[in-house]
Design a protein around this motif. Structure first.
Motif, short mmCIF file in Angstrom:
data_model
loop_
_atom_site.label_atom_id
_atom_site.label_comp_id
_atom_site.label_asym_id
_atom_site.label_seq_id
_atom_site.Cartn_x
_atom_site.Cartn_y
_atom_site.Cartn_z
N PRO A 100 60.61 16.52 13.93
CA PRO A 100 60.41 15.22 12.94
C PRO A 100 59.25 14.62 13.21
N GLY A 101 58.71 13.76 12.19
CA GLY A 101 57.54 13.08 12.08
C GLY A 101 56.22 14.13 11.57
N GLY A 102 56.46 15.41 11.26
CA GLY A 102 55.25 15.92 10.65
C GLY A 102 55.89 17.19 10.10
N ASP A 103 54.99 17.74 9.42
CA ASP A 103 54.78 19.34 8.97
C ASP A 103 55.15 20.46 9.96
N VAL A 104 55.53 21.51 9.73
CA VAL A 104 55.35 22.79 10.38
C VAL A 104 54.74 23.79 9.64
N PHE A 105 53.33 24.21 10.24
CA PHE A 105 52.67 25.36 9.61
C PHE A 105 53.02 26.55 9.91
N VAL A 106 53.47 27.42 8.88
CA VAL A 106 53.64 28.81 9.06
C VAL A 106 53.41 29.84 7.84
N ASN A 107 52.48 30.85 8.40
CA ASN A 107 52.20 31.69 7.34
C ASN A 107 51.42 31.01 6.28
N GLY A 108 50.32 30.25 6.55
CA GLY A 108 49.26 29.54 5.95
C GLY A 108 49.93 28.63 4.85
N LYS A 109 51.29 28.01 5.14
CA LYS A 109 51.86 26.96 4.20
C LYS A 109 52.39 25.95 5.32
N ASN A 110 52.23 24.52 4.82
CA ASN A 110 52.85 23.47 5.56
C ASN A 110 54.32 23.17 4.86
N PHE A 111 55.08 23.50 5.66
CA PHE A 111 56.64 23.20 5.44
C PHE A 111 57.08 21.94 5.84
N ASP A 112 57.98 21.40 5.21
CA ASP A 112 58.64 19.94 5.41
C ASP A 112 59.23 19.83 6.78
N ALA A 113 59.95 20.86 7.19
CA ALA A 113 60.83 20.83 8.31
C ALA A 113 61.26 22.39 8.96
N LEU A 114 61.43 22.19 10.16
CA LEU A 114 61.80 23.89 10.72
C LEU A 114 63.16 23.45 11.69
N GLN A 115 64.15 24.14 11.33
CA GLN A 115 65.27 24.00 12.47
C GLN A 115 65.04 25.46 13.36
N LEU A 116 64.64 25.28 14.55
CA LEU A 116 64.49 26.29 15.51
C LEU A 116 65.61 27.40 15.69
#
Length: 225
Positions: free
Chosen positions: A133-149
């Motif tokens: 929380p508090g920022g994006d997650v960068f994956v595969n060249g794209k900033n996503f809004d969130a990630l549930q690991l």
């Protein structure tokens, strides 16, 4: 003539007196018959004491035909077995490309959200089980809004007041968002992540799902913001 016949008969009887010639000998009265029997006895006696090699007929010599060697075709069992060929594709193993792909798919937390929209950022931060929380997650060249690991799920958030838009504006928004969401879905799945989309209105969810069936089951109405 009588003396000659008697002499011949004497010789013949002497020869016929040999033990090996007595068996089967028949003496018939008469000079001709006795003479014939004497001749046969003499021939037999001569053959008995003759050299066996001299009595053997000379073998007939025939030219031996020349034969050409028959080519020997190897039987299926004797034919050399070809060595197995390896696969046409390169062997599996750590290569420069696989290392690059792995780093490309490794999620990298970002300290802020792009856009600077407070409502958008609040909805993204409050996604249940958000790992960063508090920022994006960068994956595969794209900033996503969130990630549930825990579930390897990437999220995108849309905070439009969709039900307040005119019909023309709704069509423009849906066309633009569907193209972007399908692209983000492809990027997430290429790295083994699931993908979800959060919206604030049920009408917005229905419009996106109706626009493209590939988005069905991926959109949730955010009741947390």
């Amino acid at each position: 003539m009588a003396s000659v016949g008697a002499g011949a008969a004497g010789i013949g009887l002497c020869v016929l007196a040999a033990p090996e010639l007595i068996v089967g000998a028949v003496i018939v009265a008469g000079v001709v018959v006795v003479g014939f029997a004497i001749k046969e006895a003499l021939d037999a006696y001569e053959l008995k004491w003759a050299d066996p090699e001299d009595a053997r007929p000379a073998p007939e010599t025939r030219p031996v035909p020349e034969t050409k060697p028959t080519p020997q075709n190897p039987s299926p069992k004797q034919r050399p077995t070809p060595e197995p060929r390896g696969p046409d594709f390169p062997p599996i193993g750590p290569t420069e490309t696989s290392e690059r792909d792995r780093s490309r798919c490794e999620p990298v937390p970002v300290k802020y959200h792009l856009g600077g929209n407070k409502l958008h950022d609040k909805c993204a931060n409050r996604i249940p089980n958000n790992s960063f929380p508090g920022g994006d997650v960068f994956v595969n060249g794209k900033n996503f809004d969130a990630l549930q690991l825990a579930t390897r799920t990437l999220w995108e958030v849309k905070t439009d007041n969709f039900d307040t838009y005119t019909e023309a504006l709704q069509e423009i928004v849906i066309t633009d968002q569907v193209a972007k969401l399908l692209r983000e879905l492809e990027l997430a799945r290429a790295c083994g992540f699931a993908f979800r989309v959060g919206v604030r209105r049920e009408a917005h969810k229905e419009a996106l799902e109706d626009a493209d069936p590939r988005l069905r089951g991926l959109i949730e109405v955010m009741d947390w913001c």
